[in-house]
Design a protein around this motif. Structure first.
Motif, mmCIF file in Angstrom:
data_model
loop_
_atom_site.group_PDB
_atom_site.id
_atom_site.type_symbol
_atom_site.label_atom_id
_atom_site.label_comp_id
_atom_site.label_asym_id
_atom_site.label_seq_id
_atom_site.Cartn_x
_atom_site.Cartn_y
_atom_site.Cartn_z
ATOM 1 N N LYS A 59 0.866 -1.190 0.000
ATOM 2 C CA LYS A 59 0.000 0.000 0.000
ATOM 3 C C LYS A 59 0.903 1.242 0.000
ATOM 4 O O LYS A 59 1.918 1.261 -0.638
ATOM 5 C CB LYS A 59 -0.980 -0.024 1.180
ATOM 6 N N ASP A 60 0.543 2.285 0.780
ATOM 7 C CA ASP A 60 1.387 3.479 0.844
ATOM 8 C C ASP A 60 2.623 3.170 1.683
ATOM 9 O O ASP A 60 2.513 2.647 2.791
ATOM 10 C CB ASP A 60 0.629 4.645 1.489
ATOM 11 N N HIS A 61 3.781 3.499 1.146
ATOM 12 C CA HIS A 61 5.036 3.287 1.867
ATOM 13 C C HIS A 61 6.041 4.327 1.372
ATOM 14 O O HIS A 61 5.690 5.215 0.601
ATOM 15 C CB HIS A 61 5.550 1.853 1.688
ATOM 16 N N LEU A 62 7.285 4.215 1.820
ATOM 17 C CA LEU A 62 8.305 5.205 1.471
ATOM 18 C C LEU A 62 9.384 4.581 0.602
ATOM 19 O O LEU A 62 9.680 3.393 0.718
ATOM 20 C CB LEU A 62 8.922 5.788 2.743
ATOM 21 N N TYR A 63 9.970 5.427 -0.228
ATOM 22 C CA TYR A 63 10.959 5.012 -1.213
ATOM 23 C C TYR A 63 12.186 5.894 -1.076
ATOM 24 O O TYR A 63 12.065 7.119 -1.022
ATOM 25 C CB TYR A 63 10.310 5.158 -2.597
ATOM 26 N N LEU A 64 13.375 5.292 -0.996
ATOM 27 C CA LEU A 64 14.635 6.044 -0.963
ATOM 28 C C LEU A 64 15.081 6.281 -2.397
ATOM 29 O O LEU A 64 15.312 5.320 -3.140
ATOM 30 C CB LEU A 64 15.729 5.264 -0.229
ATOM 31 N N LYS A 65 15.230 7.529 -2.767
ATOM 32 C CA LYS A 65 15.623 7.867 -4.135
ATOM 33 C C LYS A 65 17.139 7.846 -4.284
ATOM 34 O O LYS A 65 17.862 8.194 -3.367
ATOM 35 C CB LYS A 65 15.091 9.257 -4.495
ATOM 36 N N ASN A 66 17.572 7.443 -5.469
ATOM 37 C CA ASN A 66 18.973 7.535 -5.888
ATOM 38 C C ASN A 66 19.955 6.792 -4.981
ATOM 39 O O ASN A 66 20.989 7.330 -4.600
ATOM 40 C CB ASN A 66 19.398 8.999 -6.033
ATOM 41 N N VAL A 67 19.635 5.560 -4.663
ATOM 42 C CA VAL A 67 20.577 4.719 -3.923
ATOM 43 C C VAL A 67 21.557 4.152 -4.946
ATOM 44 O O VAL A 67 21.154 3.466 -5.891
ATOM 45 C CB VAL A 67 19.858 3.589 -3.162
ATOM 46 N N MET A 68 22.827 4.432 -4.761
ATOM 47 C CA MET A 68 23.855 4.038 -5.722
ATOM 48 C C MET A 68 23.851 2.522 -5.954
ATOM 49 O O MET A 68 23.937 1.731 -5.021
ATOM 50 C CB MET A 68 25.228 4.467 -5.214
ATOM 51 N N GLY A 69 23.708 2.138 -7.228
ATOM 52 C CA GLY A 69 23.764 0.737 -7.601
ATOM 53 C C GLY A 69 22.559 -0.087 -7.214
ATOM 54 O O GLY A 69 22.586 -1.311 -7.329
ATOM 55 N N ARG A 70 21.489 0.577 -6.756
ATOM 56 C CA ARG A 70 20.310 -0.147 -6.283
ATOM 57 C C ARG A 70 19.040 0.513 -6.797
ATOM 58 O O ARG A 70 19.051 1.670 -7.220
ATOM 59 C CB ARG A 70 20.270 -0.141 -4.744
ATOM 60 N N SER A 71 17.950 -0.213 -6.734
ATOM 61 C CA SER A 71 16.649 0.346 -7.084
ATOM 62 C C SER A 71 15.593 -0.222 -6.146
ATOM 63 O O SER A 71 15.802 -1.257 -5.513
ATOM 64 C CB SER A 71 16.297 0.016 -8.534
ATOM 65 N N LEU A 72 14.487 0.479 -6.071
ATOM 66 C CA LEU A 72 13.344 0.079 -5.243
ATOM 67 C C LEU A 72 13.729 -0.230 -3.800
ATOM 68 O O LEU A 72 13.336 -1.235 -3.229
ATOM 69 C CB LEU A 72 12.611 -1.109 -5.864
ATOM 70 N N LYS A 82 15.741 -11.068 7.527
ATOM 71 C CA LYS A 82 16.150 -12.143 6.609
ATOM 72 C C LYS A 82 14.967 -12.767 5.884
ATOM 73 O O LYS A 82 15.110 -13.211 4.750
ATOM 74 C CB LYS A 82 16.943 -13.208 7.356
ATOM 75 N N ARG A 83 13.821 -12.793 6.497
ATOM 76 C CA ARG A 83 12.641 -13.401 5.870
ATOM 77 C C ARG A 83 11.815 -12.426 5.035
ATOM 78 O O ARG A 83 11.151 -12.838 4.089
ATOM 79 C CB ARG A 83 11.732 -14.000 6.938
ATOM 80 N N GLU A 84 11.851 -11.130 5.402
ATOM 81 C CA GLU A 84 10.895 -10.203 4.803
ATOM 82 C C GLU A 84 11.504 -9.030 4.040
ATOM 83 O O GLU A 84 10.766 -8.256 3.433
ATOM 84 C CB GLU A 84 9.985 -9.635 5.894
ATOM 85 N N LEU A 85 12.816 -8.875 4.087
ATOM 86 C CA LEU A 85 13.439 -7.730 3.420
ATOM 87 C C LEU A 85 14.375 -8.179 2.310
ATOM 88 O O LEU A 85 14.994 -9.235 2.408
ATOM 89 C CB LEU A 85 14.224 -6.883 4.431
ATOM 90 N N GLU A 86 14.474 -7.352 1.280
ATOM 91 C CA GLU A 86 15.395 -7.579 0.167
ATOM 92 C C GLU A 86 16.217 -6.314 -0.049
ATOM 93 O O GLU A 86 16.305 -5.799 -1.151
ATOM 94 C CB GLU A 86 14.620 -7.959 -1.093
ATOM 95 N N GLY A 87 16.795 -5.805 1.045
ATOM 96 C CA GLY A 87 17.586 -4.592 0.974
ATOM 97 C C GLY A 87 16.871 -3.357 1.489
ATOM 98 O O GLY A 87 17.442 -2.273 1.503
ATOM 99 N N CYS A 88 15.635 -3.513 1.909
ATOM 100 C CA CYS A 88 14.831 -2.395 2.390
ATOM 101 C C CYS A 88 15.070 -2.137 3.880
ATOM 102 O O CYS A 88 15.824 -2.846 4.535
ATOM 103 C CB CYS A 88 13.356 -2.686 2.140
ATOM 104 N N ILE A 89 14.382 -1.142 4.402
ATOM 105 C CA ILE A 89 14.454 -0.765 5.816
ATOM 106 C C ILE A 89 13.078 -0.986 6.429
ATOM 107 O O ILE A 89 12.071 -0.568 5.855
ATOM 108 C CB ILE A 89 14.855 0.713 5.966
ATOM 109 N N ALA A 90 13.043 -1.622 7.603
ATOM 110 C CA ALA A 90 11.774 -1.833 8.294
ATOM 111 C C ALA A 90 11.794 -1.134 9.645
ATOM 112 O O ALA A 90 12.686 -1.382 10.459
ATOM 113 C CB ALA A 90 11.505 -3.322 8.491
ATOM 114 N N PRO A 91 10.832 -0.257 9.887
ATOM 115 C CA PRO A 91 10.696 0.318 11.220
ATOM 116 C C PRO A 91 10.086 -0.723 12.156
ATOM 117 O O PRO A 91 9.215 -1.497 11.742
ATOM 118 C CB PRO A 91 9.718 1.480 11.023
#
Length: 139
Positions: A59-72, A82-91
């Motif tokens: 749904k609505d969430h936040l996106y970090l723009k312009n991460v070097m060498g990465r997207s989304l 380890k189970r729920e993230l693929e490089g993202c940040i979880a509060p």
């Protein structure tokens, strides 16, 4: 509007505290630092602009723009990096282990209740990611 994420790195995951104006907003969990490799590493330290994003999954969430060498690279709810993230940040509301926390959705709503209204007013919202060592050295 500037949020600051102070990280501590461990081989199993990355723990953080997220502050705004020196006040604790929530804790964070991420994958360990593995040289910025896609889907298995947390993102590099730095300054990132935040943007609102929508997906059917989060749904609505936040996106970090312009991460070097990465997207989304997103900020979204998750309680186990380890189970729920693929490089993202979880509060999370509390850390329960390395790369683990609880009440992520509650922490996520606390964060987005500050960020989304600011973005709706076209206020620039940024996230500075630094290590805890850098934070304590500068004090």
């Amino acid at each position: 509007m500037l949020f600051v994420l102070h990280r501590t790195y461990f081989p199993e995951g990355t723990q953080g505290i997220l502050l705004y104006n020196g006040q604790l907003i929530c804790y964070t969990i991420e994958l360990p630092w593995i040289q910025n490799k896609r889907n298995i590493s947390c993102v590099p330290e730095g300054l990132y602009n935040l943007q609102k994003r929508y997906s059917p999954k989060f749904k609505d969430h936040l996106y970090l723009k312009n991460v070097m060498g990465r997207s989304l690279i997103l900020i979204h709810p998750a309680n186990d990096a380890k189970r729920e993230l693929e490089g993202c940040i979880a509060p999370v509301s509390y850390h329960t282990g390395i790369g683990k926390g609880n009440s992520s959705r509650k922490a996520f709503y606390k964060l987005t209740s500050l960020v989304l209204p600011a973005l709706a007013k076209n206020t620039k919202v940024q996230l500075r990611i630094t290590s805890s060592l850098s934070y304590f050295r500068s004090r």
